[in-house]
Design an enzyme around this catalytic site. Sequence first.
Site, PDB file in Angstrom:
ATOM      1  N   SER A 128       0.824  -1.209   0.000  1.00  0.00           N
ATOM      2  CA  SER A 128       0.000   0.000   0.000  1.00  0.00           C
ATOM      3  C   SER A 128       0.856   1.257   0.000  1.00  0.00           C
ATOM      4  CB  SER A 128      -0.856   0.073   1.265  1.00  0.00           C
ATOM      5  OG  SER A 128      -1.477  -1.128   1.546  1.00  0.00           O
ATOM      6  N   GLU A 161      -4.564  -0.508  -8.677  1.00  0.00           N
ATOM      7  CA  GLU A 161      -3.579   0.534  -8.986  1.00  0.00           C
ATOM      8  C   GLU A 161      -2.292  -0.158  -9.442  1.00  0.00           C
ATOM      9  OE1 GLU A 161      -2.397   2.907  -5.426  1.00  0.00           O
ATOM     10  OE2 GLU A 161      -2.893   4.614  -6.682  1.00  0.00           O
ATOM     11  N   ASN A 199      -3.374   6.132  -1.490  1.00  0.00           N
ATOM     12  CA  ASN A 199      -3.090   6.401  -0.077  1.00  0.00           C
ATOM     13  C   ASN A 199      -2.488   7.777   0.160  1.00  0.00           C
ATOM     14  OD1 ASN A 199      -4.174   4.193   1.251  1.00  0.00           O
ATOM     15  ND2 ASN A 199      -2.544   2.898   0.477  1.00  0.00           N
TER      16      ASN A 199
HETATM   17  N1  LIG Z   1      -5.863  -4.714   4.207  1.00  0.00           N
HETATM   18  C1  LIG Z   1      -5.987  -3.749   3.301  1.00  0.00           C
HETATM   19  O1  LIG Z   1      -6.961  -2.968   3.318  1.00  0.00           O
HETATM   20  C2  LIG Z   1      -4.962  -3.591   2.223  1.00  0.00           C
HETATM   21  C3  LIG Z   1      -5.315  -2.945   1.026  1.00  0.00           C
HETATM   22  C4  LIG Z   1      -4.373  -2.853   0.012  1.00  0.00           C
HETATM   23  C5  LIG Z   1      -3.098  -3.371   0.192  1.00  0.00           C
HETATM   24  N2  LIG Z   1      -2.771  -3.975   1.371  1.00  0.00           N
HETATM   25  C6  LIG Z   1      -1.423  -4.519   1.499  1.00  0.00           C
HETATM   26  O2  LIG Z   1      -1.494  -5.926   1.288  1.00  0.00           O
HETATM   27  C7  LIG Z   1      -0.493  -6.571   2.069  1.00  0.00           C
HETATM   28  C8  LIG Z   1      -1.142  -7.617   2.963  1.00  0.00           C
HETATM   29  O3  LIG Z   1      -2.062  -6.978   3.802  1.00  0.00           O
HETATM   30  P1  LIG Z   1      -3.225  -7.771   4.548  1.00  0.00           P
HETATM   31  O4  LIG Z   1      -4.203  -6.761   5.004  1.00  0.00           O
HETATM   32  O5  LIG Z   1      -3.662  -8.925   3.706  1.00  0.00           O
HETATM   33  O6  LIG Z   1      -2.420  -8.319   5.815  1.00  0.00           O
HETATM   34  P2  LIG Z   1      -2.772  -9.575   6.739  1.00  0.00           P
HETATM   35  O7  LIG Z   1      -2.089  -9.331   8.023  1.00  0.00           O
HETATM   36  O8  LIG Z   1      -4.245  -9.847   6.713  1.00  0.00           O
HETATM   37  O9  LIG Z   1      -2.068 -10.787   5.975  1.00  0.00           O
HETATM   38  C9  LIG Z   1      -0.685 -10.885   5.809  1.00  0.00           C
HETATM   39  C10 LIG Z   1      -0.341 -12.353   5.793  1.00  0.00           C
HETATM   40  O10 LIG Z   1       1.007 -12.495   5.369  1.00  0.00           O
HETATM   41  C11 LIG Z   1       1.551 -13.549   6.117  1.00  0.00           C
HETATM   42  N3  LIG Z   1       3.017 -13.481   6.031  1.00  0.00           N
HETATM   43  C12 LIG Z   1       3.884 -12.777   6.775  1.00  0.00           C
HETATM   44  N4  LIG Z   1       5.141 -12.992   6.347  1.00  0.00           N
HETATM   45  C13 LIG Z   1       5.056 -13.871   5.324  1.00  0.00           C
HETATM   46  C14 LIG Z   1       5.990 -14.494   4.476  1.00  0.00           C
HETATM   47  N5  LIG Z   1       7.283 -14.266   4.603  1.00  0.00           N
HETATM   48  N6  LIG Z   1       5.533 -15.347   3.535  1.00  0.00           N
HETATM   49  C15 LIG Z   1       4.203 -15.568   3.396  1.00  0.00           C
HETATM   50  N7  LIG Z   1       3.271 -15.005   4.161  1.00  0.00           N
HETATM   51  C16 LIG Z   1       3.694 -14.172   5.115  1.00  0.00           C
HETATM   52  C17 LIG Z   1       0.980 -13.397   7.503  1.00  0.00           C
HETATM   53  O11 LIG Z   1       1.092 -14.597   8.228  1.00  0.00           O
HETATM   54  C18 LIG Z   1      -0.459 -13.018   7.172  1.00  0.00           C
HETATM   55  O12 LIG Z   1      -1.285 -14.164   7.073  1.00  0.00           O
HETATM   56  C19 LIG Z   1       0.252  -5.465   2.841  1.00  0.00           C
HETATM   57  O13 LIG Z   1       1.391  -5.105   2.102  1.00  0.00           O
HETATM   58  C20 LIG Z   1      -0.781  -4.346   2.865  1.00  0.00           C
HETATM   59  O14 LIG Z   1      -0.200  -3.074   2.985  1.00  0.00           O
HETATM   60  C21 LIG Z   1      -3.677  -4.124   2.377  1.00  0.00           C
END
Ligand SMILES: NC(=O)c1ccc[n+]([C@@H]2O[C@H](COP(=O)([O-])OP(=O)(O)OC[C@H]3O[C@@H](n4cnc5c(N)ncnc54)[C@H](O)[C@@H]3O)[C@@H](O)[C@H]2O)c1
Length: 291
Positions: A128, A161, A199
């Site tokens: 993000s 995006e 963002n």
């Molecule tokens: N949640 C949102 O609204 C949103 C929106 C757009 C982008 N993002 C981005 O997407 C990404 C994930 O966010 P999320 O909300 O799904 O987080 P989340 O915490 O729900 O999920 C992240 C997952 O990644 C896993 N993880 C950690 N290290 C790892 C590794 N080395 N290999 C594999 N898995 C691993 C964790 O165990 C967890 O299950 C982030 O970069 C976040 O900024 C999030």
Amino acid sequence: MSQDHRSLDSIDRVGVVGAGTMGSGIAQVAATHGYDVIVRDIEQEYVENGFETIENSLGRLDDRDSLPDGEDTETIRNRIEGTTDLADLADCDLVVEAALEDLDVKRDVFADLDDLVDDEAVLATNTSTISITSIAIATERPERVVGLHFMNPVPIMEGVEVVVGEKTTDGITALAHEFAEALEKTTWESDDKPGFVTNRILMPWLNEGIRAYDEGVATKEDIDAGMELGTNVPMGPLTLADHIGLDICLHASETLHEELGDRYQPAYLLKRKVEAGELGKKTGKGFYEYE
Ligand SMILES: NC(=O)c1ccc[n+]([C@@H]2O[C@H](COP(=O)([O-])OP(=O)(O)OC[C@H]3O[C@@H](n4cnc5c(N)ncnc54)[C@H](O)[C@@H]3O)[C@@H](O)[C@H]2O)c1
């Protein structure tokens, strides 16, 4: 065709790193559109949670007749494999990383993927706020690294995006758009500048809504109503922050503050709420209370 351009037709198998909120959604949407998908998380429990999210979401879409014609929940579900071993992603043509929003974690994942997957494979990140270029330099193929920033919830939100790193080639950028469009998403493009388009604009808007509430400009309901009815956004800033998760909003704001200076300073009340463990909808309480 330029050398860097792997065509959309050559993408059959999609890897997803992280089975959390975003990874499970990306896996689901790719499988819904016919791709073979493999999702990796660090613990089997997290992989299983991801599948539970996918099955629930597919069930809801099926109930509303929202799956593509000729597709059913079981067929889609069966296109997705889970693993805790990153090496199982070795034969993927495109990998979307959706692990934690932490540069070191992402760099480690990208360096490992770079060793594992074919030289031609495309490595995308769903970050993000982190620079695509900062992540890409962990690989020997920074020109094949691109941002594919899906929105939450991925199965519902139409937009993606596409973020172009310093080294990303035009061919890989074009392929990122084509891939997202193959998932029936609509794309826009951003340069690799802090916060990209979404963002960069959203985070100060959320923080200003929180500050307005904290300073007594209006009740939280009136701040949300003012923005919803006055500017035609579907959710006001306090409701939206609760939906995103206040910890995620704070983390994003802090990253942008570091990169872009004072106008991105997080609201005090956002910090206090996170310290108090009131993270929004996911904990049952943020600015509002949830069942
Ligand atoms: N949640 C949102 O609204 C949103 C929106 C757009 C982008 N993002 C981005 O997407 C990404 C994930 O966010 P999320 O909300 O799904 O987080 P989340 O915490 O729900 O999920 C992240 C997952 O990644 C896993 N993880 C950690 N290290 C790892 C590794 N080395 N290999 C594999 N898995 C691993 C964790 O165990 C967890 O299950 C982030 O970069 C976040 O900024 C999030």
